[in-house]
Design a protein around this motif. Structure first.
Motif, short mmCIF file in Angstrom:
data_model
loop_
_atom_site.label_atom_id
_atom_site.label_comp_id
_atom_site.label_asym_id
_atom_site.label_seq_id
_atom_site.Cartn_x
_atom_site.Cartn_y
_atom_site.Cartn_z
N ASN A 303 0.81 -1.23 0.00
CA ASN A 303 0.00 0.00 0.00
C ASN A 303 0.84 1.27 0.00
OD1 ASN A 303 -3.08 -0.61 0.51
ND2 ASN A 303 -1.95 -2.14 1.69
N TRP A 304 0.34 2.29 -0.64
CA TRP A 304 1.01 3.60 -0.63
C TRP A 304 0.70 4.33 0.67
CZ3 TRP A 304 4.48 4.33 -4.44
CH2 TRP A 304 4.30 3.62 -5.64
N GLY A 305 -0.60 4.40 1.01
CA GLY A 305 -1.01 4.98 2.29
C GLY A 305 -0.90 3.94 3.38
N TYR A 306 -0.86 4.41 4.66
CA TYR A 306 -0.66 3.47 5.78
C TYR A 306 -1.80 2.47 5.91
CZ TYR A 306 -0.01 1.76 10.55
OH TYR A 306 0.15 0.96 11.65
N ASN A 307 -1.46 1.19 5.98
CA ASN A 307 -2.43 0.12 6.26
C ASN A 307 -1.84 -0.72 7.38
OD1 ASN A 307 -3.43 -2.62 6.27
ND2 ASN A 307 -4.65 -2.06 4.47
N ASN A 312 3.16 -7.15 4.54
CA ASN A 312 3.82 -7.80 3.43
C ASN A 312 4.95 -6.94 2.86
OD1 ASN A 312 4.38 -9.58 1.37
ND2 ASN A 312 2.81 -8.73 0.00
N PHE A 313 5.97 -6.72 3.71
CA PHE A 313 7.07 -5.84 3.30
C PHE A 313 8.13 -6.60 2.49
CE2 PHE A 313 6.47 -1.74 5.43
CZ PHE A 313 5.39 -2.03 6.24
N LYS A 314 8.64 -5.95 1.45
CA LYS A 314 9.75 -6.53 0.68
C LYS A 314 10.99 -6.54 1.58
CE LYS A 314 7.96 -4.46 -3.61
NZ LYS A 314 7.00 -3.39 -3.20
N SER A 315 11.86 -7.52 1.35
CA SER A 315 13.09 -7.58 2.15
C SER A 315 14.03 -6.45 1.73
CB SER A 315 13.79 -8.92 1.91
OG SER A 315 14.29 -8.94 0.57
N GLU A 342 -0.35 8.80 13.68
CA GLU A 342 0.34 9.51 14.79
C GLU A 342 1.51 10.33 14.25
OE1 GLU A 342 1.31 6.05 17.33
OE2 GLU A 342 0.26 7.17 18.90
N GLY A 343 1.86 10.10 12.95
CA GLY A 343 2.99 10.84 12.38
C GLY A 343 4.29 10.10 12.44
N LEU A 344 4.22 8.77 12.53
CA LEU A 344 5.45 7.96 12.60
C LEU A 344 5.58 7.09 11.36
CD1 LEU A 344 5.18 6.71 16.31
CD2 LEU A 344 6.65 8.56 15.44
N PHE A 345 6.82 6.85 10.91
CA PHE A 345 7.06 5.82 9.90
C PHE A 345 6.81 4.47 10.57
CE2 PHE A 345 8.20 9.03 7.31
CZ PHE A 345 9.46 9.11 6.74
N PRO A 346 6.19 3.51 9.86
CA PRO A 346 6.07 2.16 10.42
C PRO A 346 7.46 1.57 10.72
CG PRO A 346 4.70 2.40 8.46
CD PRO A 346 5.55 3.63 8.54
N GLN A 347 7.56 0.80 11.77
CA GLN A 347 8.88 0.27 12.17
C GLN A 347 9.52 -0.53 11.04
OE1 GLN A 347 10.50 1.12 15.06
NE2 GLN A 347 12.23 0.22 13.95
N GLU A 348 8.70 -1.28 10.31
CA GLU A 348 9.25 -2.07 9.19
C GLU A 348 9.93 -1.17 8.16
OE1 GLU A 348 5.43 -4.16 10.60
OE2 GLU A 348 6.12 -2.11 10.21
N ARG A 352 14.07 -0.94 7.19
CA ARG A 352 14.58 -1.08 5.82
C ARG A 352 15.36 0.15 5.38
NH1 ARG A 352 11.01 -4.36 7.09
NH2 ARG A 352 10.72 -6.41 6.07
N LEU A 353 14.90 1.32 5.77
CA LEU A 353 15.65 2.53 5.42
C LEU A 353 17.02 2.51 6.08
CD1 LEU A 353 12.88 5.29 5.67
CD2 LEU A 353 13.94 4.40 3.58
N ARG A 354 17.06 2.04 7.33
CA ARG A 354 18.35 2.01 8.04
C ARG A 354 19.30 1.00 7.37
NH1 ARG A 354 16.54 0.53 12.55
NH2 ARG A 354 17.05 -1.69 12.23
N GLU A 355 18.76 -0.17 7.01
CA GLU A 355 19.60 -1.20 6.39
C GLU A 355 20.06 -0.78 4.99
OE1 GLU A 355 17.14 -4.62 8.89
OE2 GLU A 355 16.80 -4.34 6.73
#
Ligand code: FHN
Length: 427
Positions: A303-307, A312-315, A342-348, A352-355
């Protein structure tokens, strides 16, 4: 005397009103033709974007409040107003609930920068018509929510601090404005009587003028979308391209400003359509297209918007391979995050951004400023990117799977490599 003074005052105010409305009309039309700029001027304008290769897409708005759930179903995204057939007055109630108190622009921008991204494209207004910025031309905006903060202003300040270019996604399609046509097919009780599409176009241009005037150097890119309905025509696409360029001559505009795009493959089907780059969506072209700028936009999950139910995140491995595949074909990768209510990026997404950032810290030179591989394909499972290095050419071999014979042959390489090393070894 008093009566005359009042008449004079009335006349003056009428004149002023006429001047303002007249000025507004003049501001919304331009005779400037930006479609025929010189190659040198275009190359200069596109240079930073072509060097960047990697950006963050952010889909954020009222749809983050239901977070994909409606009437017990959890399959929705940013299209929830339409796909769940939520009547306007019911959907508008999300305005009172939108209060992302944990939003921190500096955190978002630093996560993008640390991931190796050079620009951010965020939804100033998606199809639902809600503006996440302080718009003087609409009260369907973030200032009508309990949050009452101009999100784009805070992001613009954070991006300026970090040297990240802020860009805006803006939807031509608008399911909220009374003058937008067509209505959604299921909106049987929402009359279109009196709707004036050209008046909607004027409203859209007024918001674009706010977006191009109130956020400093931003937006560096205007990423249009929602151009596919019959009410949006090619002449209007040309006009809108010229209008936005007249407001910010060096801005870059995607090809969805016009209606020449061939579906999700994202490229214009013919010459003459407006837009500076093609926009493949959720896919990567089979080959690069010499001389054509393009950017593949993709979600991390479905999804583009938060769900909140979509796990189902890509590795990270797949995301990095997508990045190298795209760069090896001369394209940009616009990778999406859908922040929560709440204004947060999902942890998943944070993970992935960090990795990806850890990989880019070592290998970023093979992406930023790179150009397409000179080889049609490799004899091993991987990709090649290329970069001029003085009078030499540097080739970057991205090996997805070590070849069984241990050899990285480059069929068609005209000369002997002068040296070879692992980027990881250069410290
Ligand atoms: O309908 C939109 C969708 O919500 C999303 O914004 C994507 C991302 O580019 N574009 C459209 C679908 O093609």
């Amino acid at each position: 005397m008093k009566a005359n003074f009042q008449q004079a005052l009335l006349a003056l105010s009428v004149f002023l009103l006429a001047a303002i409305s007249c000025q507004k009309k003049v501001q919304q039309t331009t005779t400037q033709d930006f479609m025929n700029e010189t190659k040198e001027a275009r190359d200069q304008r596109m240079a930073w974007w072509q060097e960047a290769r990697f950006g963050l897409f952010i889909h954020w708005g009222l749809y983050a409040v239901p977070a994909g759930e409606w009437n017990g179903k959890t399959e929705y995204g940013e299209w929830i107003r339409h796909t769940a057939q939520i009547p306007l007055e019911t959907y508008d109630q999300f305005v009172e609930q939108f209060n992302p108190v944990k939003f921190n622009a500096d955190d978002w921008v630093r996560m993008a920068k640390d991931a190796g991204m050079k620009y951010i494209v965020i939804t100033s207004k998606h199809h639902d018509g809600f503006a996440i910025f302080d718009s003087k031309t609409s009260d369907f905006d973030v200032m009508a929510t309990p949050f009452k903060r101009d999100i784009l202003k805070e992001l613009a300040e954070a991006c300026k601090k970090e040297g990240i270019r802020l860009c805006f996604y803006h939807s031509i399609m608008d399911w909220h404005h009374p003058d937008y046509l067509p209505r959604r097919p299921w909106e049987k009780d929402r009359s279109a009587e009196g709707a004036d599409y050209q008046r909607y176009v004027s409203y859209m241009k007024s918001q674009l003028q706010e977006l191009c005037s109130n956020y400093g150097e931003a937006p560096h890119v205007l990423w249009f979308d929602g151009e596919w309905e019959s009410t949006w025509t090619h002449p209007q696409g040309i006009d809108l391209y010229n209008y936005v360029r007249s407001l910010k001559p060096n801005i870059i505009i995607n090809n969805r400003v016009d209606n020449g795009r061939g579906g999700m493959a994202g490229m214009n089907t013919a010459e003459g359509f407006a837009g500076d780059f093609g926009t493949p969506e959720q896919e990567i072209p089979a080959t690069g297209i010499p001389g054509v700028d393009w950017e593949s936009c993709m979600t991390m999950n479905g999804n583009w918007g938060y769900n909140k139910a979509d796990k189902n995140f890509k590795s990270t491995e797949v995301l990095i391979q997508n990045l190298t595949d795209i760069a090896s074909k001369g394209g940009n990768f616009l990778l999406n995050v859908g922040p929560t209510g709440e204004g947060l990026f999902p942890q998943e997404s944070i993970d992935r951004l960090r990795e990806m950032g850890a990989w880019m810290k070592v290998n970023g030179e093979s992406i930023h400023g790179s150009s397409a591989s000179p080889f049609a394909q490799t004899a091993w499972d991987g990709r090649v990117t290329m970069k001029a290095n003085g009078d030499q050419t540097r080739l970057y071999l991205h090996v997805f799977e070590r070849p069984k014979d241990g050899k990285l042959t480059l069929n068609g390489c005209a000369n002997e490599p002068s040296a070879a090393w692992l980027l990881a070894d250069t410290g």
